[in-house]
Design a protein around this motif. Structure first.
Motif, PDB file in Angstrom:
ATOM      1  N   LYS A 167      16.224  60.173  21.009  1.00 28.81           N
ATOM      2  CA  LYS A 167      17.710  59.623  20.642  1.00 28.81           C
ATOM      3  C   LYS A 167      18.217  59.300  21.870  1.00 28.81           C
ATOM      4  N   LEU A 168      18.109  60.105  22.938  1.00 28.14           N
ATOM      5  CA  LEU A 168      18.739  59.632  24.204  1.00 28.14           C
ATOM      6  C   LEU A 168      18.187  58.762  24.801  1.00 28.14           C
ATOM      7  N   ILE A 169      16.896  58.603  24.837  1.00 26.86           N
ATOM      8  CA  ILE A 169      16.215  57.226  25.365  1.00 26.86           C
ATOM      9  C   ILE A 169      16.741  56.266  24.609  1.00 26.86           C
ATOM     10  N   ALA A 170      17.138  56.270  23.274  1.00 28.09           N
ATOM     11  CA  ALA A 170      17.778  55.021  22.670  1.00 28.09           C
ATOM     12  C   ALA A 170      19.010  54.635  23.123  1.00 28.09           C
ATOM     13  N   MET A 171      19.697  55.544  23.734  1.00 25.99           N
ATOM     14  CA  MET A 171      21.040  55.123  24.428  1.00 25.99           C
ATOM     15  C   MET A 171      20.819  54.322  25.566  1.00 25.99           C
ATOM     16  N   GLN A 172      19.692  53.532  25.790  1.00 25.23           N
ATOM     17  CA  GLN A 172      19.404  52.764  27.098  1.00 25.23           C
ATOM     18  C   GLN A 172      19.511  53.550  28.180  1.00 25.23           C
ATOM     19  N   ILE A 173      19.356  54.669  28.209  1.00 22.30           N
ATOM     20  CA  ILE A 173      19.166  55.403  29.679  1.00 22.30           C
ATOM     21  C   ILE A 173      17.750  54.909  30.175  1.00 22.30           C
ATOM     22  N   ASN A 174      17.667  55.185  31.343  1.00 18.79           N
ATOM     23  CA  ASN A 174      16.373  54.868  32.204  1.00 18.79           C
ATOM     24  C   ASN A 174      15.545  56.124  32.518  1.00 18.79           C
ATOM     25  N   GLY A 175      14.455  56.555  31.444  1.00 24.01           N
ATOM     26  CA  GLY A 175      14.056  57.814  31.713  1.00 24.01           C
ATOM     27  C   GLY A 175      13.279  57.874  33.004  1.00 24.01           C
ATOM     28  N   GLU A 176      12.571  56.604  33.236  1.00 17.55           N
ATOM     29  CA  GLU A 176      11.880  56.786  34.238  1.00 17.55           C
ATOM     30  C   GLU A 176      12.456  56.874  35.659  1.00 17.55           C
ATOM     31  N   ARG A 177      13.630  56.138  35.695  1.00 19.01           N
ATOM     32  CA  ARG A 177      14.386  56.439  36.925  1.00 19.01           C
ATOM     33  C   ARG A 177      14.947  57.825  37.047  1.00 19.01           C
ATOM     34  N   ILE A 178      15.153  58.528  36.025  1.00 20.43           N
ATOM     35  CA  ILE A 178      15.745  59.779  36.049  1.00 20.43           C
ATOM     36  C   ILE A 178      14.615  60.682  36.624  1.00 20.43           C
ATOM     37  N   HIS A 179      13.392  60.541  36.032  1.00 25.90           N
ATOM     38  CA  HIS A 179      11.990  61.143  36.474  1.00 25.90           C
ATOM     39  C   HIS A 179      11.844  61.184  37.988  1.00 25.90           C
ATOM     40  N   ARG A 180      12.137  59.876  38.302  1.00 26.53           N
ATOM     41  CA  ARG A 180      12.002  59.484  39.906  1.00 26.53           C
ATOM     42  C   ARG A 180      12.966  59.978  40.709  1.00 26.53           C
ATOM     43  N   ASN A 181      14.107  60.062  40.302  1.00 27.01           N
ATOM     44  CA  ASN A 181      15.298  60.550  40.898  1.00 27.01           C
ATOM     45  C   ASN A 181      15.122  62.084  41.212  1.00 27.01           C
ATOM     46  N   ILE A 182      14.483  62.942  40.331  1.00 35.10           N
ATOM     47  CA  ILE A 182      14.266  64.227  40.422  1.00 35.10           C
ATOM     48  C   ILE A 182      12.961  64.653  41.247  1.00 35.10           C
TER      49      ILE A 182
END
Ligand code: 5GP
Ligand code: MN
Length: 358
Positions: free
Chosen positions: A204-219
């Motif tokens: 549901k969070l990914i469906a809100m157009q967040i960029n999960g890949e970028r969050i992973h890379r940031n961390i």
């Protein structure tokens, strides 16, 4: 507002929710408290909850006992978090004088370190949202789920979307914070996530157009050279195997940390390498801080590190991931650890049932 449609199996009952609602109506200013050495889950849940409450006209003070890692600096709203190590009086006063405090991602007051006494003294209504085993008795509102949940961020999502029926109030920034907490507390969806609801929430969070890949890379892809070399040093020079107990441990002294110009968060994740070898079912990571040794425990299968941490190192956490501390020297701390291992002969031996089940 939540629709009141909660059945008896729920960890939260209508009465509790109504009680909390009354407190929210009486308190425009809300304090949100997170644990010492806050991680992605603590910060993510605090930031998302504050952004939610602000939509109802509350002003939120997020208080952290100390610094947070560089790899979380990208989180929306992080600049407004106050640190008790930098502003001790300001933070202590906020806690003591608060009318309503949310305690997120911890369930023992000692985990807020210098804010422990202010928290225990405070007459505030204390609302707990947390996923660790065995919460202390001091909370007035308890939303504590230990099984079938990944993180406090998942619970904050449920609190907002399910219990308060406010899913439409979850903004993209809130979704980024909540996703980051779920991702970090599950080791990028590798543990504590064997239940559909965690993946449904993440979906549901990914469906809100967040960029999960970028969050992973940031961390995970923003380490300093020193941090990577500290990891290499930990594995080549400080990793010890105890095959007779299916156990390993890693330790880092203050001098080791200084040599690699240690910064908050640099040791995060090192403990997992101790568990990554096939015969190992239990591992510990010791790192020397000012005046104490901070310990992380991890296990595979049915060896309960929450119990081990509580019994020997004044700690706690979850069955397969827990923490503790020691005020002895490193040598003495490791000696006590080694002495405790033979007390679990049916769990910690190379041929114990299930030892190779993983
Ligand atoms: P870590 O090793 O990553 O610091 O902690 C592992 C897990 O145990 C985390 O969920 C953390 O919040 C929890 N934990 C760490 N130290 C303590 C402690 O002293 N008491 C309790 N109850 N939980 C802890
Ligand atoms: Mn957590």
């Amino acid at each position: 507002m939540w629709n009141g449609n909660v059945n008896n199996m729920d960890p939260l009952q209508n009465e509790q929710l109504q009680n909390l609602q009354r407190q929210l109506e009486q308190n425009r200013e809300v304090v949100i408290l997170i644990h010492h050495n806050p991680d992605g889950d603590a910060l993510g849940s605090a930031l998302a909850l504050s952004m939610y409450l602000e939509q109802y006209g509350h002003s939120c003070e997020i208080l952290s006992p100390n610094a947070f890692p560089d790899f979380l600096q990208w989180m929306p709203g992080i600049g407004k978090v106050h640190r008790a190590d930098l502003e001790p009086e300001y933070c202590a006063e906020k806690v003591v004088k608060a009318g309503l405090i949310f305690c997120l991602d911890f369930n023992q007051s000692k985990r807020v370190q210098d804010l422990q006494i202010p928290l225990e003294k405070s007459k505030a209504f204390k609302a707990l949202i947390d996923h660790h085993i065995a919460p202390e008795d001091q909370f007035d509102f308890v939303y504590s789920v230990t099984d079938e949940t990944s993180s406090t961020c998942e619970l904050v999502y449920q609190f907002i979307a399910h219990y308060r029926n406010d899913g439409d109030k979850i903004t993209r920034e809130m979704a980024e914070c909540l996703y980051a907490g779920i991702m970090t507390d599950t080791g990028s969806f590798s543990y504590s996530c064997d239940n559909p609801s965690t993946h449904e929430t993440a979906g549901k969070l990914i469906a809100m157009q967040i960029n999960g890949e970028r969050i992973h890379r940031n961390i995970y892809d923003t380490y300093s050279e020193n941090r990577v070399r500290l990891l290499g040093f930990s594995l080549s020079e400080r990793l010890h195997l105890l095959p007779e107990y299916a156990t390993s441990y890693i330790y880092l002294t203050k001098e080791d940390l200084k040599r690699f110009n240690y910064r908050q968060g640099d040791t995060e994740g090192i403990v997992n390498y101790g568990l990554s070898m096939k015969p190992v079912r239990f591992t510990a990571f010791f790192s020397e801080r000012d005046g104490r040794i901070r310990i992380s425990f991890r296990s595979k299968g049915d060896f309960d590190v929450n119990e081990f941490a509580r019994a020997h190192f004044n700690g706690g956490g979850h069955k397969n991931a827990a923490g503790g501390e020691s005020f002895d020297t490193m040598e003495e701390t490791i000696r006590r650890f080694l002495e405790a291992l033979p007390k679990y002969p049916d769990k910690l031996c190379p041929l114990c049932a299930g030892a190779y089940a993983f």
